[in-house]
Design an enzyme around this catalytic site. Sequence first.
Site, PDB file in Angstrom:
ATOM      1  N   GLY A  12       0.479  -1.536   0.339  1.00  0.00           N
ATOM      2  CA  GLY A  12       0.276   0.370   0.420  1.00  0.00           C
ATOM      3  C   GLY A  12       0.914   1.227  -0.174  1.00  0.00           C
ATOM      4  O   GLY A  12       2.050   1.616  -0.277  1.00  0.00           O
ATOM      5  N   CYS A  13       0.567   2.220   0.356  1.00  0.00           N
ATOM      6  CA  CYS A  13       1.032   3.790   0.479  1.00  0.00           C
ATOM      7  C   CYS A  13       2.194   3.501   1.100  1.00  0.00           C
ATOM      8  O   CYS A  13       2.505   3.000   2.195  1.00  0.00           O
ATOM      9  CB  CYS A  13       0.244   4.525   0.961  1.00  0.00           C
ATOM     10  SG  CYS A  13       0.512   6.426   1.085  1.00  0.00           S
ATOM     11  N   PHE A  14       3.654   3.765   1.117  1.00  0.00           N
ATOM     12  CA  PHE A  14       4.734   3.594   1.576  1.00  0.00           C
ATOM     13  C   PHE A  14       4.972   4.735   2.371  1.00  0.00           C
ATOM     14  O   PHE A  14       5.147   5.168   3.269  1.00  0.00           O
ATOM     15  CB  PHE A  14       5.737   4.177   0.261  1.00  0.00           C
ATOM     16  CG  PHE A  14       5.760   4.997  -0.690  1.00  0.00           C
ATOM     17  CD1 PHE A  14       5.553   6.013  -0.824  1.00  0.00           C
ATOM     18  CD2 PHE A  14       6.301   4.886  -2.315  1.00  0.00           C
ATOM     19  CE1 PHE A  14       4.864   7.098  -0.915  1.00  0.00           C
ATOM     20  CE2 PHE A  14       6.394   5.788  -3.050  1.00  0.00           C
ATOM     21  CZ  PHE A  14       5.905   7.104  -2.602  1.00  0.00           C
ATOM     22  N   TRP A  15       3.925   5.716   2.322  1.00  0.00           N
ATOM     23  CA  TRP A  15       4.303   6.343   3.555  1.00  0.00           C
ATOM     24  C   TRP A  15       4.317   6.061   5.352  1.00  0.00           C
ATOM     25  O   TRP A  15       4.727   6.599   6.117  1.00  0.00           O
ATOM     26  CB  TRP A  15       2.957   8.039   3.648  1.00  0.00           C
ATOM     27  CG  TRP A  15       3.423   9.058   2.183  1.00  0.00           C
ATOM     28  CD1 TRP A  15       5.142   8.614   1.567  1.00  0.00           C
ATOM     29  CD2 TRP A  15       2.552  10.312   2.260  1.00  0.00           C
ATOM     30  NE1 TRP A  15       4.772   9.647   0.701  1.00  0.00           N
ATOM     31  CE2 TRP A  15       2.814  10.286   1.313  1.00  0.00           C
ATOM     32  CE3 TRP A  15       1.092  10.080   2.529  1.00  0.00           C
ATOM     33  CZ2 TRP A  15       2.296  11.752   0.665  1.00  0.00           C
ATOM     34  CZ3 TRP A  15      -0.005  10.894   2.098  1.00  0.00           C
ATOM     35  CH2 TRP A  15       0.793  11.752   0.742  1.00  0.00           C
ATOM     36  N   HIS A 155      -2.015   1.974   7.803  1.00  0.00           N
ATOM     37  CA  HIS A 155      -1.728   1.184   7.986  1.00  0.00           C
ATOM     38  C   HIS A 155      -1.671   1.853  10.158  1.00  0.00           C
ATOM     39  O   HIS A 155      -1.711   2.523   9.793  1.00  0.00           O
ATOM     40  CB  HIS A 155       0.339   1.417   7.512  1.00  0.00           C
ATOM     41  CG  HIS A 155       0.192   1.177   6.424  1.00  0.00           C
ATOM     42  ND1 HIS A 155       0.271   1.673   5.188  1.00  0.00           N
ATOM     43  CD2 HIS A 155       0.078   0.503   5.689  1.00  0.00           C
ATOM     44  CE1 HIS A 155      -0.122   1.581   3.886  1.00  0.00           C
ATOM     45  NE2 HIS A 155       0.308  -0.159   4.162  1.00  0.00           N
TER      46      HIS A 155
END
EC number: 1.8.4.11
Length: 169
Positions: A12-15, A155
Amino acid sequence: MSDHKRAVLAGGCFWGMQDLIRKQPGVVSTRVGYTGGQNDHPTYRNHPGHAEAIEIVYDPAQTDYRALLEFFFQIHDPTTKNRQGNDVGTSYRSEIFYVDDEQRRIALDTIADVDASGLWPGKVVTDVSPAPEFWEAEPEHQDYLERYPSGYTCHFPRPGWKLPKRAEV
């Protein structure tokens, strides 16, 4: 650095991935980027086929690949194809990019344990692939949630989540 090892994960979004994984014991450094796609030098606006991913450098004297994968499976939903939270598309797929045969073996074994555990309601759809070139993302994406603590993430650690080995299930 010679005693350190490398892992590349997409979930998912790497942040959000980076924000949680960088705090794990034994993690020496992290950087976000793109991997597994069609073009060289991808950017946030042009990364066809690439996954948003995190490159992890870790100290094997303090943690191991299995522990990193168990945390990875705890903080994202590995049962949704090309989606995490509100993020939809192949950029947000769940994929483990292994750097050697040992990592491949551990990844497949960990996935089998996740499937057998029943901790997630569906089957794991995480792909396991050889690690292609990792392209570092633009500076504004590095350590994003450290700079913007109220920024977007999908997350989170799940309290009480403990992955048993299949023999223990």
